[in-house]
Design a protein around this motif. Structure first.
Motif, PDB file in Angstrom:
ATOM      1  N   ILE A 120       0.838  -1.196   0.000  1.00 55.82           N
ATOM      2  CA  ILE A 120       0.000   0.000   0.000  1.00 55.82           C
ATOM      3  C   ILE A 120       0.879   1.254   0.000  1.00 55.82           C
ATOM      4  O   ILE A 120       2.006   1.243   0.505  1.00 55.82           O
ATOM      5  N   ASP A 121       0.350   2.319  -0.569  1.00 58.28           N
ATOM      6  CA  ASP A 121       1.002   3.625  -0.513  1.00 58.28           C
ATOM      7  C   ASP A 121       0.611   4.318   0.785  1.00 58.28           C
ATOM      8  O   ASP A 121      -0.546   4.268   1.201  1.00 58.28           O
ATOM      9  N   THR A 122       1.566   4.968   1.433  1.00 60.17           N
ATOM     10  CA  THR A 122       1.298   5.716   2.651  1.00 60.17           C
ATOM     11  C   THR A 122       1.807   7.150   2.478  1.00 60.17           C
ATOM     12  O   THR A 122       2.376   7.496   1.436  1.00 60.17           O
ATOM     13  N   LYS A 123       1.628   7.957   3.495  1.00 61.93           N
ATOM     14  CA  LYS A 123       2.189   9.305   3.509  1.00 61.93           C
ATOM     15  C   LYS A 123       3.472   9.360   4.333  1.00 61.93           C
ATOM     16  O   LYS A 123       4.051  10.426   4.508  1.00 61.93           O
ATOM     17  N   THR A 153       7.264   9.183   5.096  1.00 65.09           N
ATOM     18  CA  THR A 153       8.455   9.392   4.282  1.00 65.09           C
ATOM     19  C   THR A 153       9.753   9.229   5.077  1.00 65.09           C
ATOM     20  O   THR A 153      10.831   9.471   4.550  1.00 65.09           O
ATOM     21  N   GLY A 154       9.653   8.824   6.339  1.00 63.90           N
ATOM     22  CA  GLY A 154      10.847   8.702   7.183  1.00 63.90           C
ATOM     23  C   GLY A 154      10.791   7.485   8.084  1.00 63.90           C
ATOM     24  O   GLY A 154      10.053   6.536   7.826  1.00 63.90           O
ATOM     25  N   ARG A 155      11.581   7.551   9.166  1.00 65.53           N
ATOM     26  CA  ARG A 155      11.671   6.414  10.069  1.00 65.53           C
ATOM     27  C   ARG A 155      11.077   6.678  11.458  1.00 65.53           C
ATOM     28  O   ARG A 155      11.057   5.798  12.296  1.00 65.53           O
ATOM     29  N   CYS A 156      10.611   7.881  11.699  1.00 66.26           N
ATOM     30  CA  CYS A 156      10.164   8.248  13.039  1.00 66.26           C
ATOM     31  C   CYS A 156       9.004   7.377  13.531  1.00 66.26           C
ATOM     32  O   CYS A 156       9.034   6.863  14.642  1.00 66.26           O
ATOM     33  N   CYS A 157       7.995   7.184  12.701  1.00 64.26           N
ATOM     34  CA  CYS A 157       6.807   6.442  13.141  1.00 64.26           C
ATOM     35  C   CYS A 157       6.817   4.991  12.691  1.00 64.26           C
ATOM     36  O   CYS A 157       5.943   4.216  13.081  1.00 64.26           O
ATOM     37  N   ASP A 158       7.787   4.609  11.840  1.00 59.58           N
ATOM     38  CA  ASP A 158       7.905   3.247  11.315  1.00 59.58           C
ATOM     39  C   ASP A 158       6.667   2.831  10.518  1.00 59.58           C
ATOM     40  O   ASP A 158       6.427   1.645  10.330  1.00 59.58           O
ATOM     41  N   ALA A 159       5.874   3.788  10.071  1.00 59.83           N
ATOM     42  CA  ALA A 159       4.651   3.496   9.302  1.00 59.83           C
ATOM     43  C   ALA A 159       3.707   2.575  10.069  1.00 59.83           C
ATOM     44  O   ALA A 159       2.975   1.780   9.475  1.00 59.83           O
ATOM     45  N   ILE A 160       3.705   2.707  11.397  1.00 61.31           N
ATOM     46  CA  ILE A 160       2.832   1.890  12.237  1.00 61.31           C
ATOM     47  C   ILE A 160       1.413   2.451  12.194  1.00 61.31           C
ATOM     48  O   ILE A 160       1.196   3.652  12.326  1.00 61.31           O
ATOM     49  N   ASP A 161       0.448   1.549  12.027  1.00 59.20           N
ATOM     50  CA  ASP A 161      -0.972   1.920  12.139  1.00 59.20           C
ATOM     51  C   ASP A 161      -1.360   3.033  11.166  1.00 59.20           C
ATOM     52  O   ASP A 161      -2.149   3.921  11.517  1.00 59.20           O
ATOM     53  N   VAL A 162      -0.831   2.996   9.951  1.00 63.48           N
ATOM     54  CA  VAL A 162      -1.157   4.047   8.980  1.00 63.48           C
ATOM     55  C   VAL A 162      -2.438   3.737   8.207  1.00 63.48           C
ATOM     56  O   VAL A 162      -2.921   4.574   7.445  1.00 63.48           O
ATOM     57  N   TYR A 163      -2.985   2.537   8.408  1.00 62.70           N
ATOM     58  CA  TYR A 163      -4.220   2.140   7.731  1.00 62.70           C
ATOM     59  C   TYR A 163      -5.258   1.822   8.790  1.00 62.70           C
ATOM     60  O   TYR A 163      -5.069   0.940   9.625  1.00 62.70           O
ATOM     61  N   HIS A 164      -6.346   2.592   8.785  1.00 63.68           N
ATOM     62  CA  HIS A 164      -7.349   2.425   9.831  1.00 63.68           C
ATOM     63  C   HIS A 164      -8.747   2.571   9.251  1.00 63.68           C
ATOM     64  O   HIS A 164      -9.061   3.581   8.615  1.00 63.68           O
ATOM     65  N   GLY A 219     -10.233   1.291   6.703  1.00 62.81           N
ATOM     66  CA  GLY A 219     -10.329   1.476   5.257  1.00 62.81           C
ATOM     67  C   GLY A 219      -9.706   2.729   4.704  1.00 62.81           C
ATOM     68  O   GLY A 219      -9.836   3.016   3.513  1.00 62.81           O
ATOM     69  N   THR A 220      -9.012   3.487   5.554  1.00 61.52           N
ATOM     70  CA  THR A 220      -8.428   4.749   5.110  1.00 61.52           C
ATOM     71  C   THR A 220      -6.963   4.838   5.503  1.00 61.52           C
ATOM     72  O   THR A 220      -6.592   4.490   6.626  1.00 61.52           O
ATOM     73  N   VAL A 221      -6.133   5.318   4.582  1.00 66.58           N
ATOM     74  CA  VAL A 221      -4.722   5.545   4.877  1.00 66.58           C
ATOM     75  C   VAL A 221      -4.575   6.914   5.543  1.00 66.58           C
ATOM     76  O   VAL A 221      -5.161   7.902   5.090  1.00 66.58           O
ATOM     77  N   ALA A 222      -3.801   6.966   6.624  1.00 69.71           N
ATOM     78  CA  ALA A 222      -3.597   8.224   7.350  1.00 69.71           C
ATOM     79  C   ALA A 222      -3.052   9.303   6.417  1.00 69.71           C
ATOM     80  O   ALA A 222      -2.184   9.037   5.584  1.00 69.71           O
ATOM     81  N   LYS A 223      -3.540  10.527   6.575  1.00 72.61           N
ATOM     82  CA  LYS A 223      -3.140  11.619   5.686  1.00 72.61           C
ATOM     83  C   LYS A 223      -1.720  12.101   5.955  1.00 72.61           C
ATOM     84  O   LYS A 223      -1.079  12.692   5.084  1.00 72.61           O
ATOM     85  N   GLN A 224      -1.230  11.911   7.165  1.00 71.46           N
ATOM     86  CA  GLN A 224       0.148  12.248   7.475  1.00 71.46           C
ATOM     87  C   GLN A 224       0.566  11.512   8.736  1.00 71.46           C
ATOM     88  O   GLN A 224      -0.239  10.846   9.378  1.00 71.46           O
TER      89      GLN A 224
END
Length: 203
Positions: free
Chosen positions: A24-27, A29-40, A42-47
């Motif tokens: 999936i594509d996310t918003k 762009t770095g390592r701070c949040c590790d892309a955790i829980d970016v899909y909730h 049915g929606t991808v987090a906006k940032q």
């Protein structure tokens, strides 16, 4: 579990039974949040915490749903985790250590041969870890509330707090970290290479 409190969990030795894999594509762009829980829901987090206009890292991650079972007999089923995302987990499956910046999820899925190979490699890698050392799974959970259909509150009245709600019997486990117990486990042969991605060569 107390419905009002967040509870952490850690299982140090489990096997993963995969239910689904997706890129999936996310918003992120770095390592701070590790892309955790970016899909909730049915929606991808906006940032996220590491959002920036310039992409420093690929915004593509694997999203997986899985069930956990005990590593050894009697192999008791433990709990499911749905829509888990993590950059560190995704990078386990990539020969180069990460998906190249600029690659999108649609670019991967539109290359059917590459996509099928990547999914097959991912399943084989998970099976290898399941057989050799198992996984450590950490995360959090909290019982939610659902509306009490037997509530005597008038129809259309605003719901004040949890006065007209009851504790849900469903306990959702949110994943934060999924890692092999042995970081030296031999999984390199099952990683996917992006070195020739788009050139018709499958890694």
């Amino acid at each position: 579990l107390n419905a009002s409190k967040l509870q952490g969990y850690h299982y140090g030795s489990v096997k993963l039974v995969m239910e689904s894999f997706y890129f999936i594509d996310t918003k992120c762009t770095g390592r701070c949040c590790d892309a955790i829980d970016v899909y909730h829901e049915g929606t991808v987090a906006k940032q996220c915490a590491c959002f920036s206009i310039i992409s420093r890292l690929s915004q593509v991650v694997l999203m997986i749903s899985f069930r956990t079972i005990q590593f050894s007999e009697p192999y008791m089923a433990l709990f499911p985790v749905t829509n888990f995302t993590s950059r560190r987990f995704t990078n386990l499956f990539i020969t180069e250590g990460s998906i190249p910046c600029g690659v999108t999820a649609s670019m991967i899925t539109s290359d059917r041969r590459f996509y099928r190979s990547a999914m097959r490699n991912a399943q084989n890698l998970i099976d290898r870890v399941n057989d050799r050392c198992g996984w450590s799974v950490s995360g959090w959970t909290r019982r939610g509330f659902i509306r009490d259909i037997n509530s005597s509150s008038s129809a259309g009245a605003a719901d004040a707090g949890t006065a007209n709600q009851v504790v849900s019997s469903t306990l959702l486990h949110h994943g934060v970290s999924v890692t092999p117990n042995d970081l030296e486990v031999d999984i390199d042969e099952f990683k996917t290479s992006f070195a020739n991605f788009g050139a018709g060569v499958i890694g």
